[in-house]
Design an enzyme around this catalytic site. Structure first.
Site, PDB file in Angstrom:
ATOM      1  N   SER A 121       6.259   1.045  -9.020  1.00 54.84           N
ATOM      2  CA  SER A 121       5.674   2.321  -9.439  1.00 54.84           C
ATOM      3  C   SER A 121       5.276   2.444 -10.894  1.00 54.84           C
ATOM      4  O   SER A 121       4.626   3.426 -11.262  1.00 54.84           O
ATOM      5  CB  SER A 121       6.631   3.456  -9.111  1.00 54.84           C
ATOM      6  N   LYS A 174       7.623  11.289 -16.641  1.00 56.78           N
ATOM      7  CA  LYS A 174       7.498  11.435 -15.185  1.00 56.78           C
ATOM      8  C   LYS A 174       8.498  12.479 -14.700  1.00 56.78           C
ATOM      9  O   LYS A 174       9.656  12.490 -15.151  1.00 56.78           O
ATOM     10  CB  LYS A 174       7.771  10.066 -14.529  1.00 56.78           C
ATOM     11  N   SER A 182       4.158   5.216  -7.718  1.00 57.52           N
ATOM     12  CA  SER A 182       4.360   6.645  -7.691  1.00 57.52           C
ATOM     13  C   SER A 182       4.193   7.312  -9.060  1.00 57.52           C
ATOM     14  O   SER A 182       4.061   8.530  -9.120  1.00 57.52           O
ATOM     15  CB  SER A 182       5.755   6.965  -7.147  1.00 57.52           C
TER      16      SER A 182
END
Ligand code: GLN
Length: 488
Positions: free
Chosen positions: A178, A79, A154
């Protein structure tokens, strides 16, 4: 099925037996990315030459007979909130568009030691604020199961990359859900570790008392291996806990005996989609058939979790994001007439609207006169939420809940309704407030073919129990074998 979508145990045995090289596997990931990512939008950056070079080195060492690390030859996507030396680390924000990380995060050092291949950086909501990955300043990520829908957020890019068979493993971060929320919406496994289990060194901060890095994988074994590789204390994160890391992958196949699973009324609140509820109840029946007992528990303060989170997280964010002023870090406006204007123009241009909303909420909650009424009050209720869990874990070993109140929603459906968007984390947020670990595991599909997940929560540092319990369900069901309907 494309090679990166194979079960982890199969990939490892192919790699170990020499039937598949790390270079072949990395190339297969890169091929799938070029075939699919124009539609899915999971990756923000990929450096094929660098990834293939890492793979080549691993193959060479294997050929020399060297003992390799836990993830030898397995590609992992990262990420874009995690610093990887020499790569642009944007946090999906214009503010960090040109930020090249000058060092490796602790988890990246760990992945290098485990001989993983670092495959690229994945899309996310800007600064990890959001639940749909639509807040990225760069691109929308689509759910591989239905390209009209969001993958959640997210860490939507990391979840979608695994679901679209572009990579077997990925890392995300979870501040309020997330990792677990997108895992549930994309039919992959995702685990948020106990606060302190994984070092946050090199994780760009959103809300420091809630943030944790954790793994995504197609199956529980992959999740266990990746957690084992990244967990452990680190002197550069004073909140990481010096506790031995269990060999999660070794105990995975041992079913838990006499398992007591707590079910809380508060987790089946109005607004819960009936198909989501049905899949959770079915998963609970599977556990019962394996000898587990279900026990009704109560978490009376659960109903305050979203409200508390949206005081605590923005407050911490408003402080953490103060550093992006165009001087110390980040984007600097080209045009300004005074110093104050330079700050405001740089921040005005660099941050997107959700990030600005959080900064304003947090600044307000922390300001003189409101601090006691909002921030301090929220901290007290946060403690009560933790106390509820402590009491529950006196009676049960695990708590089972839905991950998301609904299956994946459409792109654009909730962007203009921040409150509705915030409510999509209603079942995940309390684990962050309490610091406890949680896992999202596949629990079926809606009648429209959308993934549904089951969340299991445990007491602090009981990740091993979570993984073993998730594996029990996985062994009895076929959900994890299904792959998103994209061309392999
Ligand atoms: N959706 C939540 C938020 O917007 C949680 C995000 C996260 O876990 N990073 O803050």
């Amino acid at each position: 099925m494309s090679t990166p979508g194979l079960p982890i145990s199969e990939l490892l045995s192919l790699l170990n037996s020499g039937k598949l090289t790390a270079v072949d596997l990395t190339q297969a990931c890169l091929d799938q990315i070029s075939r699919q990512d124009a539609r899915v939008g999971a990756f923000l950056s990929v450096d094929p030459a660098a990834s293939l070079e890492q793979a080549r080195q691993i193959d060479k060492r294997r050929a020399r007979g060297e003992t390799l690390g836990l993830l030898a030859g397995l590609p992992v996507a990262i990420k874009d909130v995690i610093c990887q030396k020499g790569t642009v680390t944007t946090c999906a924000s214009r503010m960090l568009e040109k930020f090249v990380a000058p060092y490796d995060a602790h988890v990246i050092e760990k992945l290098r030691k485990a001989d993983a291949v670092l495959l690229g950086k994945t899309n996310m909501d800007e600064f990890a604020m959001g639940s749909s990955t639509e807040n990225s300043a760069y691109q929308v990520t689509r759910n591989p199961w239905d390209l009209e829908r969001t993958p959640g957020g997210s860490s939507g890019g990391s979840a979608a990359a695994v679901a679209a068979q572009m990579v077997p493993l990925s890392l995300g971060s979870d501040t309020g859900g997330s990792i677990r929320q997108p895992a549930g919406l994309c039919s992959v496994v995702g685990l948020k570790p106990t606060y302190g289990r994984v070092s946050r060194y090199g994780l760009i901060a959103y809300a420091s008392s809630l943030d944790q890095i954790g793994p995504f994988a197609q199956d529980v074994r992959g999740t266990a291996l990746l957690l084992e590789a990244i967990a452990g204390a680190d002197s550069r994160d004073s909140t990481s806990v010096p506790k031995d890391v269990p060999r999660y992958s070794q105990t995975l196949e041992q079913p838990l005996q006499g398992l007591r699973i707590g079910v809380a009324r508060e987790h089946f609140a109005p607004g819960l989609d009936p198909e989501v509820e049905r899949s959770v109840r079915e998963a609970l029946r599977v556990y019962e058939s394996l000898g587990a007992t279900l026990q009704e528990i109560s978490l009376p303060h659960q109903k305050y979790a979203v409200a508390v989170y949206y005081i605590v997280a923005p407050s911490e964010a408003s402080s953490n994001l103060a550093r992006y002023d165009g001087v110390h870090y980040g984007h600097r406006a080209a045009q300004f007439d005074s110093m104050v204007e330079m700050y405001s123009a740089s921040r005005g241009e660099g941050f997107g609207s959700e990030v600005k909303r959080r900064i304003m909420l947090g600044t307000y909650a922390l300001s003189a006169g409101y601090y006691d009424a909002y921030y301090l009050k929220a901290l007290k209720v946060r403690r009560l939420i933790r106390n509820d869990f402590d009491a529950a874990f006196q009676q049960v070993d695990l708590i089972a809940t839905p991950v998301n109140p609904t299956p994946a929603f459409k792109i654009g459906e909730l962007v203009n309704d921040p409150l509705a968007m915030y409510l999509s984390d209603i079942y995940t947020i309390s684990a962050n407030l309490a610091g406890i670990p949680g896992i999202s595991v596949q629990a079926g599909f809606s009648s429209g073919g959308l993934p549904l997940g089951l969340q299991l929560l445990a007491a602090p540092f009981e990740e091993e129990r979570l993984l073993r319990a998730a594996r029990m369900l996985e062994r009895e069901t076929e959900w994890h074998r299904r792959r998103a309907p994209l061309a392999g």
